[in-house]
Design an enzyme around this catalytic site. Structure first.
Site, short mmCIF file in Angstrom:
data_model
loop_
_atom_site.label_atom_id
_atom_site.label_comp_id
_atom_site.label_asym_id
_atom_site.label_seq_id
_atom_site.Cartn_x
_atom_site.Cartn_y
_atom_site.Cartn_z
N GLY A 191 5.58 1.21 -8.24
CA GLY A 191 5.88 2.64 -8.06
C GLY A 191 6.63 3.29 -9.22
O GLY A 191 6.50 4.49 -9.44
N ASP A 235 14.45 5.16 -0.15
CA ASP A 235 14.13 5.49 1.24
C ASP A 235 15.22 4.86 2.12
O ASP A 235 16.33 5.40 2.18
CB ASP A 235 12.72 4.94 1.53
CG ASP A 235 12.17 5.32 2.88
OD1 ASP A 235 12.46 6.42 3.36
OD2 ASP A 235 11.44 4.51 3.48
N ARG A 277 -1.65 6.46 -6.28
CA ARG A 277 -0.61 6.42 -7.32
C ARG A 277 -0.98 7.29 -8.51
O ARG A 277 -0.12 7.75 -9.25
CB ARG A 277 -0.45 4.99 -7.85
CG ARG A 277 0.08 4.00 -6.83
CD ARG A 277 0.43 2.69 -7.54
NE ARG A 277 0.52 1.56 -6.66
CZ ARG A 277 1.59 1.23 -5.95
NH1 ARG A 277 2.68 1.97 -6.02
NH2 ARG A 277 1.59 0.17 -5.17
P1 IMP Z 1 13.29 1.29 0.81
O1 IMP Z 1 13.56 -0.15 0.59
O2 IMP Z 1 13.08 1.62 2.26
O3 IMP Z 1 14.30 2.21 0.16
O4 IMP Z 1 11.87 1.58 0.21
C1 IMP Z 1 11.65 1.81 -1.08
C2 IMP Z 1 10.18 1.59 -1.35
O5 IMP Z 1 9.38 2.01 -0.25
C3 IMP Z 1 9.76 2.42 -2.52
O6 IMP Z 1 9.78 1.64 -3.69
C4 IMP Z 1 8.36 2.81 -2.16
O7 IMP Z 1 7.48 1.83 -2.64
C5 IMP Z 1 8.27 2.74 -0.67
N1 IMP Z 1 8.32 4.09 -0.02
C6 IMP Z 1 9.30 4.62 0.70
N2 IMP Z 1 9.01 5.86 1.12
C7 IMP Z 1 7.77 6.12 0.63
C8 IMP Z 1 6.90 7.26 0.72
O8 IMP Z 1 7.19 8.33 1.28
N3 IMP Z 1 5.71 7.12 0.08
C9 IMP Z 1 5.33 6.00 -0.59
N4 IMP Z 1 6.11 4.92 -0.69
C10 IMP Z 1 7.32 4.98 -0.09
MG MG Z 2 7.27 1.01 -4.34
#
Ligand code: IMP
Ligand code: MG
Length: 185
Positions: free
Chosen positions: A43, A102, A164
């Site tokens: 990402g 997130d 992407r």
């Molecule tokens: P976290 O560990 O929940 O903070 O997630 C982070 C990862 O989740 C990011 O690197 C993204 O790959 C993925 N992610 C979280 N929210 C989204 C979204 O709205 N769209 C796409 N990927 C997301």
């Molecule tokens: Mg990601």
């Protein structure tokens, strides 16, 4: 606009302008220091490639690959690290980049793992911050934009490894993930 996108949140021009601002800020903040920019794959790929071109100072580029997303739009909660950078991080200032913050689990897990490997000065930069979803205590040092709790794609952000390549960031239509048929990624 792509047919699966419900609404464009940030256009290509808006992203470019914001990244230029972040680049200028990072250049000032790290003036003269030995900086390593490390992007999370996949990402963070667009962000690192555009951001480094807005930072004229001497820097290194590295990558790390965590994976937490199984199928669908919800994080599985466990974060594995599939690929570690081979460089020696001791004595360097590290700026970790990702597309979106997130729940915060990924950034927290990756920062801790890098600290265990000798990185002692770690800061973080994310293009998007979905504050409402935070599950662990972590904030990014540099944030492009704050977003509400939508599932967004484009500019590196995917759903089941697609979208992407969209040059803008948009909200994915619910019909694309209703029923949870996303492929395993
Ligand atoms: P976290 O560990 O929940 O903070 O997630 C982070 C990862 O989740 C990011 O690197 C993204 O790959 C993925 N992610 C979280 N929210 C989204 C979204 O709205 N769209 C796409 N990927 C997301
Ligand atoms: Mg990601």
């Amino acid at each position: 606009m792509h047919e699966d996108i419900k609404e464009v949140l940030y256009t290509e021009e808006a992203i470019r302008a914001r990244i230029a601002e972040l680049g200028a800020q990072i250049t000032r903040d790290y003036a003269g220091d030995r900086l390593v920019l490390m992007a999370m794959l996949k990402g963070g790929l667009m962000l690192i490639s555009d951001l480094v071109r807005c930072i004229p100072s001497k820097l290194e580029i590295e990558f790390i690959q965590p994976s937490s997303y199984g199928a669908g739009t919800e994080s599985s909660g466990t974060v594995d690290i599939k690929l570690f950078p081979s460089c020696d991080l001791r004595g360097k200032r590290l700026l970790l980049l990702d597309d979106i913050l997130d729940t915060g689990r990924t950034l927290k897990r990756v920062s801790d793992a890098l600290r265990d490997r000798g990185a002692d000065d770690i800061r973080t930069c994310v293009l998007l911050d979905k504050k409402a979803r935070r599950a662990v205590e972590i904030e990014a040092d540099y944030v492009g934009f704050e977003v509400d709790d939508h599932f967004v794609v484009g500019y590196g952000l995917d759903f089941a490894d697609h979208y992407r390549n969209l040059p803008y960031i948009g909200v994915l239509h619910e019909r694309c993930y209703a029923g949870g048929q996303a492929e395993q990624i």
